[in-house]
Design an enzyme around this catalytic site. Structure first.
Site, PDB file in Angstrom:
ATOM      1  N   ARG A  80       4.131  19.001   7.561  1.00 51.96           N
ATOM      2  CA  ARG A  80       5.060  17.908   7.869  1.00 51.96           C
ATOM      3  C   ARG A  80       6.312  18.358   8.632  1.00 51.96           C
ATOM      4  O   ARG A  80       6.728  17.687   9.575  1.00 51.96           O
ATOM      5  CB  ARG A  80       5.459  17.157   6.598  1.00 51.96           C
ATOM      6  CG  ARG A  80       4.271  16.492   5.898  1.00 51.96           C
ATOM      7  CD  ARG A  80       4.702  15.574   4.772  1.00 51.96           C
ATOM      8  NE  ARG A  80       5.297  14.350   5.274  1.00 51.96           N
ATOM      9  CZ  ARG A  80       6.576  14.080   5.287  1.00 51.96           C
ATOM     10  NH1 ARG A  80       7.435  14.933   4.768  1.00 51.96           N
ATOM     11  NH2 ARG A  80       7.016  12.961   5.793  1.00 51.96           N
ATOM     12  N   TYR A 114       6.102  16.362  11.964  1.00 54.57           N
ATOM     13  CA  TYR A 114       6.948  15.157  11.934  1.00 54.57           C
ATOM     14  C   TYR A 114       8.440  15.482  11.936  1.00 54.57           C
ATOM     15  O   TYR A 114       9.248  14.579  11.720  1.00 54.57           O
ATOM     16  CB  TYR A 114       6.664  14.335  10.671  1.00 54.57           C
ATOM     17  CG  TYR A 114       5.238  13.899  10.474  1.00 54.57           C
ATOM     18  CD1 TYR A 114       4.600  13.074  11.407  1.00 54.57           C
ATOM     19  CD2 TYR A 114       4.534  14.276   9.340  1.00 54.57           C
ATOM     20  CE1 TYR A 114       3.294  12.664  11.202  1.00 54.57           C
ATOM     21  CE2 TYR A 114       3.223  13.864   9.132  1.00 54.57           C
ATOM     22  CZ  TYR A 114       2.612  13.061  10.069  1.00 54.57           C
ATOM     23  OH  TYR A 114       1.331  12.648   9.862  1.00 54.57           O
ATOM     24  N   CYS A 143       0.315  32.900  12.812  1.00 59.07           N
ATOM     25  CA  CYS A 143       0.574  33.368  14.168  1.00 59.07           C
ATOM     26  C   CYS A 143       0.718  32.197  15.117  1.00 59.07           C
ATOM     27  O   CYS A 143      -0.171  31.868  15.907  1.00 59.07           O
ATOM     28  CB  CYS A 143      -0.499  34.340  14.615  1.00 59.07           C
ATOM     29  SG  CYS A 143      -0.307  35.885  13.716  1.00 59.07           S
ATOM     30  N   GLU A 144       1.818  31.558  15.004  1.00 53.01           N
ATOM     31  CA  GLU A 144       2.211  30.338  15.713  1.00 53.01           C
ATOM     32  C   GLU A 144       3.634  30.142  15.225  1.00 53.01           C
ATOM     33  O   GLU A 144       3.960  30.597  14.142  1.00 53.01           O
ATOM     34  CB  GLU A 144       1.395  29.151  15.181  1.00 53.01           C
ATOM     35  CG  GLU A 144       0.315  28.628  16.067  1.00 53.01           C
ATOM     36  CD  GLU A 144       0.811  27.755  17.185  1.00 53.01           C
ATOM     37  OE1 GLU A 144       2.039  27.526  17.266  1.00 53.01           O
ATOM     38  OE2 GLU A 144      -0.034  27.315  17.969  1.00 53.01           O
ATOM     39  N   TYR A 147       1.026  13.947   1.738  1.00 54.70           N
ATOM     40  CA  TYR A 147       0.686  14.577   3.014  1.00 54.70           C
ATOM     41  C   TYR A 147       0.987  16.071   3.018  1.00 54.70           C
ATOM     42  O   TYR A 147       1.339  16.648   4.032  1.00 54.70           O
ATOM     43  CB  TYR A 147       1.405  13.857   4.177  1.00 54.70           C
ATOM     44  CG  TYR A 147       1.226  12.357   4.104  1.00 54.70           C
ATOM     45  CD1 TYR A 147      -0.003  11.782   4.396  1.00 54.70           C
ATOM     46  CD2 TYR A 147       2.263  11.524   3.681  1.00 54.70           C
ATOM     47  CE1 TYR A 147      -0.180  10.411   4.283  1.00 54.70           C
ATOM     48  CE2 TYR A 147       2.086  10.153   3.566  1.00 54.70           C
ATOM     49  CZ  TYR A 147       0.862   9.605   3.874  1.00 54.70           C
ATOM     50  OH  TYR A 147       0.683   8.261   3.755  1.00 54.70           O
ATOM     51  N   GLU A 189       0.829  -1.216   0.000  1.00 56.42           N
ATOM     52  CA  GLU A 189       0.000   0.000   0.000  1.00 56.42           C
ATOM     53  C   GLU A 189       0.859   1.261   0.000  1.00 56.42           C
ATOM     54  O   GLU A 189       0.856   2.030   0.961  1.00 56.42           O
ATOM     55  CB  GLU A 189      -0.882   0.023   1.252  1.00 56.42           C
ATOM     56  CG  GLU A 189      -1.759  -1.192   1.404  1.00 56.42           C
ATOM     57  CD  GLU A 189      -2.249  -1.363   2.833  1.00 56.42           C
ATOM     58  OE1 GLU A 189      -1.749  -0.663   3.739  1.00 56.42           O
ATOM     59  OE2 GLU A 189      -3.133  -2.190   3.041  1.00 56.42           O
ATOM     60  N   PRO A 190       1.584   1.499  -1.056  1.00 51.16           N
ATOM     61  CA  PRO A 190       2.461   2.680  -1.065  1.00 51.16           C
ATOM     62  C   PRO A 190       1.681   3.987  -1.203  1.00 51.16           C
ATOM     63  O   PRO A 190       0.765   4.081  -2.015  1.00 51.16           O
ATOM     64  CB  PRO A 190       3.323   2.456  -2.307  1.00 51.16           C
ATOM     65  CG  PRO A 190       2.475   1.621  -3.214  1.00 51.16           C
ATOM     66  CD  PRO A 190       1.657   0.742  -2.314  1.00 51.16           C
ATOM     67  N   GLY A 191       2.023   4.952  -0.369  1.00 52.36           N
ATOM     68  CA  GLY A 191       1.479   6.296  -0.528  1.00 52.36           C
ATOM     69  C   GLY A 191       2.605   7.209  -0.982  1.00 52.36           C
ATOM     70  O   GLY A 191       2.749   7.556  -2.152  1.00 52.36           O
TER      71      GLY A 191
HETATM   72  C1  LIG Z   1      -0.692   5.695   5.692  1.00 51.61           C
HETATM   73  C2  LIG Z   1      -0.847   4.299   5.301  1.00 51.61           C
HETATM   74  C3  LIG Z   1      -0.146   3.800   4.205  1.00 51.61           C
HETATM   75  C4  LIG Z   1       0.817   4.620   3.392  1.00 51.61           C
HETATM   76  O1  LIG Z   1       1.995   4.949   4.028  1.00 51.61           O
HETATM   77  P1  LIG Z   1       3.160   5.694   3.216  1.00 51.61           P
HETATM   78  O2  LIG Z   1       4.237   5.899   4.190  1.00 51.61           O
HETATM   79  O3  LIG Z   1       2.597   6.986   2.714  1.00 51.61           O
HETATM   80  O4  LIG Z   1       3.546   4.852   2.072  1.00 51.61           O
HETATM   81  C5  LIG Z   1      -0.382   2.475   3.856  1.00 51.61           C
HETATM   82  N1  LIG Z   1      -1.247   1.701   4.535  1.00 51.61           N
HETATM   83  C6  LIG Z   1      -1.944   2.170   5.587  1.00 51.61           C
HETATM   84  C7  LIG Z   1      -2.891   1.265   6.284  1.00 51.61           C
HETATM   85  C8  LIG Z   1      -1.757   3.466   6.010  1.00 51.61           C
HETATM   86  O5  LIG Z   1      -2.429   3.908   7.075  1.00 51.61           O
END
Ligand SMILES: *Cc1c(COP(=O)(O)O)cnc(C)c1O
Length: 404
Positions: A302, A306, A332-333, A360, A263-265
């Site tokens: 981010r 993070y 203003c922070e 993100y 599940e790459p984001g």
């Molecule tokens: C956020 C998330 C991802 C993606 O993470 P990345 O670091 O963006 O690749 C994949 N699976 C689940 C369940 C997530 O919550």
């Protein structure tokens, strides 16, 4: 191979569409996807784009075109995915701490349901028995990832069902006749070490022996991309090789032929995104020189949330003398994007670009300080198109009800 977007392209877009602006490069997204496909060519693999990283409908449509499936964490993301043209069975629904109605809504839309706690699993089993397959999200108790906030596999994490509750899961599966077709884990973001994935996979294989109808193991994400010079990224080719070997071995031992899902984001969209802002004020104090830009953590949170590092460049003055700046926003922070960063001399009005802004970025933006959310632009085939208008003042009042 697509080049990075050039300075000139970025400046033209900033000039045409205004700043602050998020810019996404379609071909770069496709390149990242093909890198993954290639790395896992020896496996029976599927890749679900974790769309919480960036949900613009055009990005979702592009993902569908290039061939990814979709990972959704809310029913609204599921509905966006369907709207973008994904088939229900191309959508994996992985919510956390939602009520049973939301899980049912996903089931009724026909998507793949991933359940991450015993309570919902039991309700699902009681209601549907084996009439609808489920995937179970496990917590393998592996501490990994770039930052505690984005690490989800550790003991304290709210995500997944502990692997130590296997007995409980088995009892439920048996008593309600659940059809478990998948096992899932997602230990966090930005995992450099491929051994963390392999360790997770070993844990999953152990658990997999307890389920007869299993079709896939989903290792979630955690693929890291480089954020700064000299930064490494997850060696997906090495991982692909090792995962293929591990699955082959597992099949030999157990006769089970499983698919591997990811599940790459970030991996797909981070580097494809650019965030261009304008320097409003250059302010010399006794301690530092601030470059104050027309944005803040309301647009890109981010770095503050993070402690993430985003490379910044002054694209308007690339030959200017290098100076040290602290780049801050106009909120203003305390909203410091970067401390003591070497940039080509920043003049008021210059455009600065933040790299790695695809994932993100816009997605976590807000209207804090009653400021407007930025525009989004997609570059495809060298052509730049507006894919989200910049907020206007009326957007701040939308949904408000004046009762006084
Ligand atoms: C956020 C998330 C991802 C993606 O993470 P990345 O670091 O963006 O690749 C994949 N699976 C689940 C369940 C997530 O919550």
């Amino acid at each position: 191979m697509p080049e990075q977007l050039s300075r000139k392209q970025l400046i033209n877009i900033a000039t045409d569409f205004g700043t602050p602006v998020y810019i996404y490069h379609a071909e770069k997204i496709a390149e990242q996807y093909h890198k993954l496909k290639h790395a896992f060519k020896k496996c029976d693999s599927r890749f679900f784009y974790a769309c919480k990283s960036l949900t613009n409908i055009n990005i979702l449509k592009w993902m569908k075109q290039i061939g990814t499936s979709l990972d959704c964490v809310s029913i609204n993301e599921v509905m966006l995915g369907l709207k973008a043209g994904f088939e229900p069975q191309e959508i994996l629904f992985t919510p956390n701490c939602v009520d049973f109605e939301e899980i049912e809504a996903g089931k009724n839309l026909g998507v793949i349901v991933n359940i991450d706690n015993i309570s919902i699993l039991e309700q699902f089993g009681n209601r549907y028995g084996n009439s609808y397959p489920v995937c179970i999200r496990l917590n393998p108790h592996i501490m990994a990832g770039g930052n505690y906030k984005i690490s989800t596999g550790h003991v304290d994490s709210k995500f997944g069902i502990s692997i130590h509750q296997l007995r409980h899961i088995e009892r439920l599966v048996k008593s309600t006749n659940l059809n478990v077709t998948g096992l899932h884990m997602h230990t966090g973001s930005e995992i450099k070490d491929v051994n963390v994935f392999l360790q997770g996979l070993e844990v999953m294989f152990e658990i997999a022996r307890h389920f007869d109808n299993l079709e896939f193991i989903d290792l979630g994400s955690g693929f890291k991309v480089p954020y700064q010079e000299g930064d490494t990224e997850t060696d997906v080719n090495q991982l692909g090789e090792k995962v293929a070997e591990a699955f082959e071995e597992f099949e030999k031992e157990t006769g089970k032929n499983l698919q591997i899902w990811f599940e790459p984001g970030k991996y797909l969209v981070s580097e494809a995104g650019y965030f261009v802002v304008k320097a409003n004020v250059v302010k010399q104090t006794t301690a530092t020189v601030f470059a104050g830009v027309n944005s803040g953590f309301n647009h890109l949170i981010r770095p503050m949330f993070y402690d993430s590092f985003h490379r910044i460049e002054n694209i308007s003055n690339p030959k200017g003398a290098e100076r040290i700046y602290t780049v801050v926003g106009n909120i203003c922070e305390t909203d410091t994007f970067a401390w003591d960063r070497k940039l080509n001399e920043v003049r008021e009005g210059d455009f600065l670009v933040f790299y790695n802004a695809g994932a993100y970025g816009f997605e976590m933006s807000s209207n804090f300080n009653s400021r407007l959310k930025p525009a989004e632009v997609l570059v495809k085939g060298g052509e730049a198109k507006l894919i989200r208008s910049r907020d206007v003042f009326e957007d701040l009042l939308r949904n408000q009800i004046e009762v006084l």
